[in-house]
Write an enzyme that holds these catalytic residues in place. Structure first.
Site, mmCIF file in Angstrom:
data_model
loop_
_atom_site.group_PDB
_atom_site.id
_atom_site.type_symbol
_atom_site.label_atom_id
_atom_site.label_comp_id
_atom_site.label_asym_id
_atom_site.label_seq_id
_atom_site.Cartn_x
_atom_site.Cartn_y
_atom_site.Cartn_z
ATOM 1 N N ASP A 14 0.810 -1.228 0.000
ATOM 2 C CA ASP A 14 0.000 0.000 0.000
ATOM 3 C C ASP A 14 0.838 1.271 0.000
ATOM 4 O O ASP A 14 0.463 2.287 0.599
ATOM 5 C CB ASP A 14 -0.974 0.017 1.203
ATOM 6 C CG ASP A 14 -1.852 -1.209 1.216
ATOM 7 O OD1 ASP A 14 -2.233 -1.677 0.132
ATOM 8 O OD2 ASP A 14 -2.155 -1.714 2.319
ATOM 9 N N GLY A 41 -4.594 -4.281 -3.817
ATOM 10 C CA GLY A 41 -5.597 -3.235 -4.019
ATOM 11 C C GLY A 41 -4.847 -1.978 -4.394
ATOM 12 O O GLY A 41 -4.193 -1.385 -3.549
ATOM 13 N N GLN A 222 1.907 -5.922 -3.279
ATOM 14 C CA GLN A 222 2.416 -6.041 -1.895
ATOM 15 C C GLN A 222 3.744 -5.271 -1.747
ATOM 16 O O GLN A 222 3.976 -4.341 -2.499
ATOM 17 C CB GLN A 222 2.581 -7.522 -1.503
ATOM 18 C CG GLN A 222 1.268 -8.286 -1.355
ATOM 19 C CD GLN A 222 0.684 -8.795 -2.648
ATOM 20 O OE1 GLN A 222 1.348 -9.454 -3.416
ATOM 21 N NE2 GLN A 222 -0.573 -8.513 -2.898
HETATM 22 P P1 GDP Z 1 -0.837 0.366 -3.543
HETATM 23 O O1 GDP Z 1 -1.428 -0.909 -3.078
HETATM 24 O O2 GDP Z 1 0.645 0.434 -3.321
HETATM 25 O O3 GDP Z 1 -1.197 0.729 -4.956
HETATM 26 O O4 GDP Z 1 -1.455 1.495 -2.598
HETATM 27 P P2 GDP Z 1 -3.003 1.657 -2.150
HETATM 28 O O5 GDP Z 1 -3.758 2.196 -3.300
HETATM 29 O O6 GDP Z 1 -3.501 0.423 -1.508
HETATM 30 O O7 GDP Z 1 -2.847 2.695 -0.985
HETATM 31 C C1 GDP Z 1 -2.326 3.967 -1.191
HETATM 32 C C2 GDP Z 1 -3.401 4.991 -0.814
HETATM 33 O O8 GDP Z 1 -2.820 6.275 -0.759
HETATM 34 C C3 GDP Z 1 -4.520 5.117 -1.839
HETATM 35 O O9 GDP Z 1 -5.695 5.487 -1.197
HETATM 36 C C4 GDP Z 1 -4.023 6.244 -2.750
HETATM 37 O O10 GDP Z 1 -5.080 6.899 -3.426
HETATM 38 C C5 GDP Z 1 -3.377 7.131 -1.753
HETATM 39 N N1 GDP Z 1 -2.230 7.922 -2.205
HETATM 40 C C6 GDP Z 1 -1.244 7.587 -3.066
HETATM 41 N N2 GDP Z 1 -0.289 8.548 -3.085
HETATM 42 C C7 GDP Z 1 -0.701 9.505 -2.222
HETATM 43 C C8 GDP Z 1 -0.124 10.730 -1.751
HETATM 44 O O11 GDP Z 1 0.956 11.132 -2.139
HETATM 45 N N3 GDP Z 1 -0.834 11.426 -0.820
HETATM 46 C C9 GDP Z 1 -2.048 11.000 -0.348
HETATM 47 N N4 GDP Z 1 -2.657 11.762 0.551
HETATM 48 N N5 GDP Z 1 -2.600 9.852 -0.749
HETATM 49 C C10 GDP Z 1 -1.926 9.119 -1.660
HETATM 50 P P1 IMO Z 2 -0.984 -4.148 -2.250
HETATM 51 O O1 IMO Z 2 -0.567 -4.664 -3.595
HETATM 52 C C1 IMO Z 2 -0.900 -4.682 2.063
HETATM 53 C C2 IMO Z 2 -0.963 -8.774 3.566
HETATM 54 C C3 IMO Z 2 -2.191 -9.242 4.320
HETATM 55 C C4 IMO Z 2 -1.547 -10.225 5.286
HETATM 56 C C5 IMO Z 2 -0.460 -10.870 4.431
HETATM 57 C C6 IMO Z 2 -0.868 -12.212 3.819
HETATM 58 O O2 IMO Z 2 -2.272 -3.428 -2.266
HETATM 59 O O3 IMO Z 2 0.120 -3.392 -1.604
HETATM 60 P P2 IMO Z 2 -2.460 -12.859 1.798
HETATM 61 O O4 IMO Z 2 -3.928 -12.646 1.611
HETATM 62 O O5 IMO Z 2 -1.635 -12.253 0.718
HETATM 63 O O6 IMO Z 2 -2.089 -14.284 2.060
HETATM 64 O O7 IMO Z 2 -2.099 -12.078 3.173
HETATM 65 O O8 IMO Z 2 -0.167 -9.947 3.400
HETATM 66 N N1 IMO Z 2 -1.229 -8.238 2.218
HETATM 67 C C7 IMO Z 2 -1.156 -6.934 1.906
HETATM 68 N N2 IMO Z 2 -0.923 -5.862 2.695
HETATM 69 N N3 IMO Z 2 -1.043 -4.521 0.737
HETATM 70 C C8 IMO Z 2 -1.258 -5.588 -0.059
HETATM 71 O O9 IMO Z 2 -1.279 -5.484 -1.413
HETATM 72 C C9 IMO Z 2 -1.359 -6.862 0.524
HETATM 73 N N4 IMO Z 2 -1.582 -8.112 0.050
HETATM 74 C C10 IMO Z 2 -1.477 -8.943 1.088
HETATM 75 O O10 IMO Z 2 -2.820 -8.174 4.984
HETATM 76 O O11 IMO Z 2 -0.914 -9.533 6.317
HETATM 77 MG MG MG Z 3 -2.941 -1.587 -1.768
#
Ligand code: GDP
Ligand code: IMO
Ligand code: MG
Length: 426
Positions: A14, A41, A222
């Site tokens: 994330d 996600g 991840q």
């Molecule tokens: P990913 O899994 O690495 O693609 O990251 P996620 O989308 O799960 O989580 C990142 C969150 O931070 C999302 O809600 C993005 O819309 C948000 N986001 C990404 N870059 C920035 C930033 O520079 N500032 C803020 N405030 N939100 C951001």
């Molecule tokens: P993105 O791509 C954050 C975490 C789960 C759990 C562990 C194992 O959005 O960064 P799983 O279902 O993969 O067997 O879970 O890994 N996890 C993530 N945490 N971002 C993700 O994906 C994750 N995908 C799995 O929360 O701790």
């Molecule tokens: Mg994510």
């Protein structure tokens, strides 16, 4: 010569990989996902709209980009079709998606086994996303998994029957509900028919793209600290997330990646269980969670929050060969009086400068911090490094000096335009 850039998470996921992949996708001809499944996600915001991708590569919004789901992925066919429908409904074409014939198929029995495994682990549970990821990779390494090429073949009903009989024994043994063959085989055959036109030899496709000097982006899911080999085992996911995984999960070959861009959140987050030395259990953690909307994209769980951990980041840089960093969510730190950065751990009165292998040791590590001054100004509209408050500039400079890797771009908001490039890399 075409360029290739690997974008991967350097923390516990994330970090904003989806946003940054989508940002660079304007310059890409091909975008490749190489591991994981719909446990990911990836949030993307542009033109005032927000999209959450789980399986699809973050280049899907541009029909001129060839989007590849590589052999290292595990794909839930139902989730894939649902996601494709959502994207089509939003007005985007999906005919530019190519799925590896060597990717593995994730079935309902994997989801049931994920649930049962977690239940049986009780207070030692991993805190998985319950999407069946672990059990699907387990079948792959046990050499009983089903690949996409078999899923779309005429042999599928027989192969599935055999497989399900074996898996249902496991489910029954663990006290779960066996999966009904008759009803599920029909649904899977319909899904296979829909998916079949997208399935191809993506290894050959990537070879051709290289030959034609195309620009290729690799999008990790991840983050390195969740990697099956390098992560905080056993509190990890089940795939190879690091640059090695990008090679084995796509078939690009050793020299197919020019730069490795580590996506690093300006602080630390984690979803699920496992050690987290710099975790904050106070109002600062709550402040960051609310300001950064730190709730899981897939499971909506509140994310655990902590200060930036440079011990973990240095380790990530090492195991991935990260050549450049993108610092994200810097805007979220606005308003804090001071910014702490973890630079080492203390374990039983000894200073540790690297990540311990043992979960027990990692759990007992106490973080040592350097404290920098915070910044008060809203930075969400800044357009250059120089426009940042001095304290934010110092935060960036401190990190890059400590980890000896340049921060070539940073992000100050979720929208694509809130991205500031300091040095062009792609
Ligand atoms: P990913 O899994 O690495 O693609 O990251 P996620 O989308 O799960 O989580 C990142 C969150 O931070 C999302 O809600 C993005 O819309 C948000 N986001 C990404 N870059 C920035 C930033 O520079 N500032 C803020 N405030 N939100 C951001
Ligand atoms: P993105 O791509 C954050 C975490 C789960 C759990 C562990 C194992 O959005 O960064 P799983 O279902 O993969 O067997 O879970 O890994 N996890 C993530 N945490 N971002 C993700 O994906 C994750 N995908 C799995 O929360 O701790
Ligand atoms: Mg994510």
């Amino acid at each position: 010569m075409g360029k290739s850039l690997l974008i991967l998470g350097a923390q516990w996921g994330d970090e904003g990989k989806g946003k940054i992949t989508n940002y660079f996708s304007t310059k890409a001809d091909v975008v490749v996902r190489y591991q994981g499944g719909n446990n990911a996600g990836h949030t993307i915001v542009f033109d005032g709209k927000k999209y959450a991708l789980r399986l699809l590569p973050s280049g899907i919004f541009d029909e001129n980009i060839c989007c590849v789901m590589g052999n290292g992925m595990v794909i839930n066919p139902r989730a894939l079709i649902e996601e494709l429908e959502e994207i089509k409904k939003a007005g985007f074409s999906t005919h530019h998606l190519f799925i590896s014939d060597r990717s593995h198929v994730l079935f309902d029995h994997h989801i049931e086994l994920d649930r049962l495994n977690e239940e049986h682990l009780k207070d030692k549970k991993i805190g998985t996303t319950k999407k069946g990821i672990g059990p699907c990779y387990t079948d792959k390494t046990s050499r009983i998994g089903m690949r996409m090429c078999d899923f779309i073949s005429d042999e599928f009903p027989n192969l599935y029957k055999e497989l399900l009989e074996r898996k249902n024994q496991e489910i029954t043994f663990l006290g779960g509900t066996p999966i009904d063959y008759e009803s599920t085989v029909k649904e899977y055959m319909i899904l296979a028919q829909k998916i079949s036109p997208m399935v191809c030899d993506t290894i050959a496709l990537l070879k051709e793209a290289r030959k034609q000097n195309k620009n290729i982006l690799f999008e990790g899911a991840q983050g390195a600290l969740l990697d099956i080999d390098f992560g905080s085992y056993p509190y990890v996911t089940s795939s190879s997330l690091t640059s090695g995984g990008a090679l084995s999960g796509s078939g690009i070959g050793l020299h197919g990646i020019d730069e490795v861009l580590g996506i690093v959140k300006a602080y630390q987050t984690r979803v699920g269980e496992g050690a987290f030395p710099s975790e904050l259990h106070n109002e600062i953690g709550d402040y960051i969670r609310e300001k950064g909307h730190e709730y899981g994209t897939v499971t909506h769980r509140p994310r655990r929050i902590g200060y930036l951990d440079l011990v973990a980041l240095k380790y990530s840089i090492q195991v991935n060969g990260i050549t450049a960093i993108c610092l994200t969510l810097l805007d979220v730190l606005q308003g804090l009086d001071e910014l702490k950065i973890c630079t080492s751990y203390t374990y039983k009165n000894k200073i540790l400068n690297t990540l311990p292998a043992s979960n027990q040791v990692f759990k007992e590590c106490i973080p040592n911090y350097v404290t920098l001054e915070g910044f008060k100004e809203d930075i969400s509209q800044v357009k250059s490094f120089d426009e940042l408050p001095l304290q934010a500039q110092k935060y960036i400079e401190f990190i890059e000096k400590e980890v000896e890797t340049p921060i070539v771009l940073f992000s100050v908001g979720p929208d694509k335009y809130q991205t500031i490039v300091r040095k062009e890399i792609f």
